[in-house]
Design a protein around this motif. Structure first.
Motif, short mmCIF file in Angstrom:
data_model
loop_
_atom_site.label_atom_id
_atom_site.label_comp_id
_atom_site.label_asym_id
_atom_site.label_seq_id
_atom_site.Cartn_x
_atom_site.Cartn_y
_atom_site.Cartn_z
N UNK A 733 0.86 -1.19 0.00
CA UNK A 733 0.00 0.00 0.00
C UNK A 733 0.89 1.24 0.00
N UNK A 734 0.29 2.40 -0.04
CA UNK A 734 1.04 3.66 -0.01
C UNK A 734 1.62 3.86 1.39
N UNK A 735 2.94 4.03 1.51
CA UNK A 735 3.52 4.27 2.84
C UNK A 735 2.96 5.55 3.47
N UNK A 736 2.56 5.47 4.73
CA UNK A 736 1.92 6.62 5.39
C UNK A 736 2.88 7.80 5.56
N UNK A 757 -8.82 6.79 0.79
CA UNK A 757 -8.08 7.45 1.87
C UNK A 757 -6.60 7.57 1.53
N UNK A 758 -6.05 6.51 0.93
CA UNK A 758 -4.64 6.58 0.52
C UNK A 758 -4.43 7.66 -0.54
N UNK A 759 -5.36 7.75 -1.47
CA UNK A 759 -5.26 8.78 -2.51
C UNK A 759 -5.34 10.17 -1.88
N UNK A 760 -6.17 10.31 -0.87
CA UNK A 760 -6.29 11.60 -0.18
C UNK A 760 -4.95 11.98 0.46
N UNK A 782 -14.09 -1.91 -6.16
CA UNK A 782 -13.36 -0.71 -5.72
C UNK A 782 -13.40 0.39 -6.76
N UNK A 783 -13.34 1.62 -6.28
CA UNK A 783 -13.28 2.79 -7.15
C UNK A 783 -12.22 3.74 -6.59
N UNK A 784 -11.34 4.23 -7.47
CA UNK A 784 -10.36 5.24 -7.07
C UNK A 784 -10.98 6.60 -7.33
N UNK A 786 -10.76 10.61 -7.04
CA UNK A 786 -9.93 11.79 -6.83
C UNK A 786 -10.88 12.89 -6.35
N UNK A 787 -10.88 13.13 -5.06
CA UNK A 787 -11.92 13.96 -4.44
C UNK A 787 -11.68 15.45 -4.66
N UNK A 788 -12.73 16.21 -4.45
CA UNK A 788 -12.70 17.67 -4.57
C UNK A 788 -11.60 18.27 -3.69
N UNK A 789 -10.85 19.20 -4.27
CA UNK A 789 -9.85 19.93 -3.51
C UNK A 789 -8.50 19.27 -3.42
N UNK A 790 -8.33 18.09 -4.00
CA UNK A 790 -7.04 17.39 -3.89
C UNK A 790 -6.12 17.75 -5.06
N UNK A 791 -4.84 17.50 -4.84
CA UNK A 791 -3.81 17.69 -5.86
C UNK A 791 -3.85 19.11 -6.45
#
Length: 895
Positions: A733-736, A757-760, A782-784, A786-791
């Motif tokens: 997984x994505x390292x915290x 949550x990892x994408x966030x 599952x769905x990835x 990309x939430x509002x306000x990110x990146x």
């Protein structure tokens, strides 16, 4: 040029300080020279502000500069010969050392007396001929305040190019299936290359393969054609260097492809006759653009089809003014009316040439406060030149003004740009390290020397003296020098005896006859074996050699910089470099590099970069080594000894001892680490512990083919990391801890699974501009998202849904349906790349791409072995349909 005198004064000060006990009998002579040199330095700095010198003054300057070089060499020889005494040596050894020291002091006394006499004579001549009274009307133009640092500004918006671009696109996209060549012809500085690049970027994705190559006046045809073959996706394993063989390979590679090639800066018919032989006409709509200054060459390339020759026109008055003011003032709210009259006169002198406009604007933009008198001075300098007939001489006049306006520290660095081939991409960090090795970068309190050097580079970009080539998140990492500016640099190098250029044996013969000693040498790719025929005397004082030729290297004992790039020869023999005591920079890009068995004599070496060959084990004993790079070498044993190391690239942890892995943690000055990890390396605890100690690390890259979760074990990562690439280092997984990297700008990750949550976690990294995210496993539902306000800062996203590890479950269905962009996400994203496999795509596109408001380009790469042309067509239609409502109408490329 006063930089050599400035360096010498520093060396004399050290000699009179720490080394004073070695100067018995000559201390007074050295102090006298110090005083004389200080006076000469002030006068040389004043001469540096003059555009032209009378013959007497020029002769005086050349003699003083030569004397300063000789004095520095004399001091270096003395310190090397005296060396340090060995208290544990026996009687005979101590007696031998004493005799050696006395002889060295005797030699030094004699040489210093001679140099003192030369200095006295130089100052007598200056006073006798009243050189101080000489004046020059342009000297006040150059008194600009030097800046310590400069931020890179994006190049001024292109003006006057939309119409020509669309016209050329129309010519190329006319539906004809036979091979078509279009020529762009015009005077240097009109923007031919810029226009060709715009067309290339606009329609390049419509072709199977494409390439942009620069030719230049003295092309290395084998190297040029090999580079063209690689850019077009050809096989790079061939060892042939014969031009006709490379052409045959190119034709075979292109015979069934629809290709698009730009041949930039073509100068003559014979060159085109050779290059054009590589382009088969298979009747599939391939296209070529040729840019040239020569109208006959333009017509020849188009088979005399006049309708395929585009003649560049100068910018009109309105576009010239837009380009000029946008470059001078940027986006500031400035009323240009107060400059209306003077700017009109200046632009009239520029004749509508974009290069001339941006060059003059760059001078004004570089000033901390633009005054009316600055504009008036430039107008006066440009004189009454005709706007309708801007000759080559007139253009050189403008470019020379740009050079004369550079502060002294930038002027000498700009001359060093001449030690690179025409149209060559020059890497920023290579250039800066060469400047530092030559002591052209001044140390400033509290600032890192490399950072100061990069600010010099940025300032040359800001002044439009060099052109940005490759940019990573606003940070220019390479440049090119326009050939007309390079001509000015070469002419200045000749006048200043800064550098000598060798293209052939005639050039070398000319150097033999030159009264001044050769200090720097640039060997072009066409110089062949000319240097091997020189005598030791002719190159006995050379300090820098940059070679792209096939020469044998006659190495001067005073050499500071040696850079060799040549892939055509099988062996570069440097087995006798161990005696180059002063060598600070060594970089070789070639095959079959042969080094001596020991390097410990290179006590001043700061940079060592090799693409091949074995590195001697005593490399870890080099006390000043700052940059060490090699191609897949095992990490040297004792690496922890290199306490000053800032860059460590290309080494493997395979077959390394646990102690050496722990030794990485002792390199606390390390800024950049690039390491390869093999499958069987047991490194978890030791490597994690070492990385956590590297508090100054800025760039970290691990490569390998490892399913290993050791990155998850990090708890205290270096917090100033800007670049993190875990290339084929697969984690569950994505390292915290990545969320703690507040300065992170570039990230590459391979993970087996992820969550919203990892994408966030990644999306909240406020400076992240580039993300390569490879996902190997989707949950069936599952769905990835990309939430509002990110990146908020992201400009480039590469996302791969790949089965190369056979982990992507077929139950997932269409992977594109699992990627969703919400409104107001990724507001700066310009380029989106998606990689997937045909068997996992059923025709869907990511949801919400219309929310990516800055998007300009989408590229979809299909993996697998089928290469189904029908899948490509369906994908192109699906993505174009999905983007119909997008305000930018992004380009779509499927490959």
């Amino acid at each position: 040029m006063s930089e050599i005198v400035n360096n010498l004064l520093g060396k004399v000060a050290n000699l009179l300080g720490d080394e004073c006990q070695k100067l018995i009998g000559v201390e007074d002579h050295v102090r006298f020279l110090e005083d004389e040199l200080s006076t000469m330095k002030a006068f040389l700095e004043e001469l540096g502000l003059r555009d032209e010198l009378d013959p007497l003054t020029k002769n005086w300057r050349d003699r003083v500069r030569d004397m300063a070089y000789d004095m520095e060499d004399c001091i270096d020889d003395f310190l090397l010969d005296v060396g340090s005494t060995n208290d544990n040596a026996g009687f005979i050894a101590r007696t031998t050392e004493l005799v050696k020291t006395l002889w060295a002091r005797h030699q030094f006394t004699s040489q210093i007396q001679e140099l003192k006499d030369r200095a006295i004579e130089a100052n007598h001549r200056r006073k006798r001929y009243k050189l101080d009274d000489s004046s020059n009307s342009t000297s006040d133009l150059v008194a600009v305040d030097p800046r310590v640092s400069a931020l890179y500004k994006e190049a001024a918006s292109l003006v006057g190019i939309d119409g020509p671009r669309e016209e050329l696109v129309g010519w190329l996209a006319d539906g004809e299936q036979e091979l078509k060549v279009v020529s762009i012809v015009g005077f240097g500085g009109l923007g031919k290359t810029t226009l060709a690049k715009q067309v290339y970027d606009n329609i390049g994705q419509q072709f199977n393969c494409k390439a942009f190559v620069s030719v230049s006046q003295r092309p290395d045809m084998a190297g040029l054609l090999t580079g063209l073959k690689l850019k077009l996706g050809g096989n790079k394993t061939s060892g042939t260097h014969e031009v006709q063989d490379i052409i045959s390979e190119l034709r075979e590679h292109l015979i069934d492809k629809r290709y698009f090639v730009v041949v930039d800066d073509l100068w003559d018919r014979p060159t085109w006759d050779i290059i054009s032989g590589a382009f088969p006409d298979s009747g599939n709509g391939s296209r070529i653009i040729v840019t040239t200054r020569v109208e006959d060459v333009a017509r020849l390339a188009c088979h005399n089809r006049q309708q395929c020759v585009y003649k560049m026109k100068p910018l009109n008055d309105q576009d010239s003014k837009r380009l000029f003011f946008s470059r001078v003032f940027g986006h500031e709210d400035v009323n240009p009316s107060q400059y209306e009259e003077v700017s009109t006169e200046i632009l009239k002198r520029c004749g509508g040439l974009p290069l001339a406009v941006t060059t003059i604007a760059g001078i004004l933009a570089s000033r901390p406060g633009i005054l009316r008198q600055d504009w008036e001075s430039i107008r006066s300098y440009l004189g009454v030149q005709s706007a309708t007939d801007l000759t080559m001489k007139g253009m050189r006049h403008i470019l020379n003004l740009s050079y004369m306006h550079l502060p002294a520290h930038l002027r000498v660095c700009s001359l060093h740009l001449g030690m690179h081939p025409e149209d060559h991409e020059i890497m920023r960090d290579d250039l800066v390290r060469q400047w530092i090795a030559e002591r052209l970068v001044s140390s400033l309190p509290g600032l890192d020397l490399e950072d100061v050097g990069r600010s010099y580079f940025n300032e040359l970009i800001n002044r439009s003296f060099i052109q940005p080539e490759r940019t990573v998140a606003g940070d220019v990492v390479s440049c090119r020098v326009h050939d007309m500016i390079r001509d000015v640099i070469i002419s200045k190098c000749e006048k200043e005896n800064f550098m000598s250029v060798v293209y052939n044996s005639e050039d070398m013969a000319r150097l033999h006859k030159c009264k001044l000693k050769v200090r720097r040498l640039f060997l072009s790719s066409s110089s062949n074996d000319t240097v091997s025929r020189t005598t030791a005397t002719s190159l006995s004082k050379v300090r820098s050699i940059v070679s792209f030729g096939e020469s044998k290297y006659l190495l001067s004992r005073y050499l500071r910089v040696l850079f060799i790039e040549n892939w055509k020869i099988h062996t570069v023999d440097l087995s006798d470099i161990s005696g180059l005591f002063h060598l600070r920079y060594l970089k070789v890009k070639a095959k079959g590099i042969k080094l001596p068995s020991e390097l410990k004599g290179l006590v001043h070496l700061e940079t060592l970069e090799l693409t091949d060959g074995s590195i001697p084990s005593d490399v870890v004993q080099l006390p000043r080594l700052s940059h060490l790079a090699a191609a897949l070498h095992t990490l040297p044993s004792g690496i922890g000894n290199l306490k000053l190391l800032r860059t460590l690239n290309g080494f493997m942890l395979t077959r390394c001892s646990l102690e050496d892995i722990k030794g990485l943690g002792e390199l606390t000055n390390l800024r950049e680490l690039d390491i390869f990890i093999g499958r069987s390396v047991e490194i978890d605890g030791a490597l994690v512990s070492s990385i956590e100690k590297l508090s100054n690390l800025r760039h970290l890259k691990f490569r390998g083919w490892v399913n290993n979760d050791w990155p998850l074990s990090l708890s205290n990562p270096p917090l100033h990391i800007e670049t993190l690439r875990l290339d084929n280092i697969v984690t569950v997984r994505i390292p915290r801890w990545i969320g703690d990297l507040r300065y992170l700008r570039h990230l590459e990750l391979y993970v087996r699974k992820t969550s919203t949550d990892d994408i966030r976690l990644l999306g909240e990294l406020r400076f992240l501009v580039e993300l390569k995210f490879i996902l190997l496993h989707f949950a069936a539902n599952g769905v990835v998202i990309i939430s509002t306000g990110l990146f908020r800062a992201l400009e480039y996203l590469y996302s791969s849904f790949t089965d190369q590890y056979h982990e992507l479950h077929s139950a997932v269905g269409d992977v594109m349906a699992h990627l969703r962009f919400e409104v107001r996400t990724m507001p700066k994203l310009q380029r989106l790349e998606l990689k997937l496999y045909e068997e996992h795509w059923d025709g869907a596109t990511p949801v919400g791409m219309e929310h990516l408001l800055a998007l300009q380009q989408i590229e979809v790469i299909f993996g697998g072995h089928n290469h189904n042309i029908e899948v490509k067509r369906r994908a192109e239609t699906a993505f174009r349909d999905a983007l119909q409502a997008h305000p930018n109408h992004p380009s779509v490329r499927i490959r």
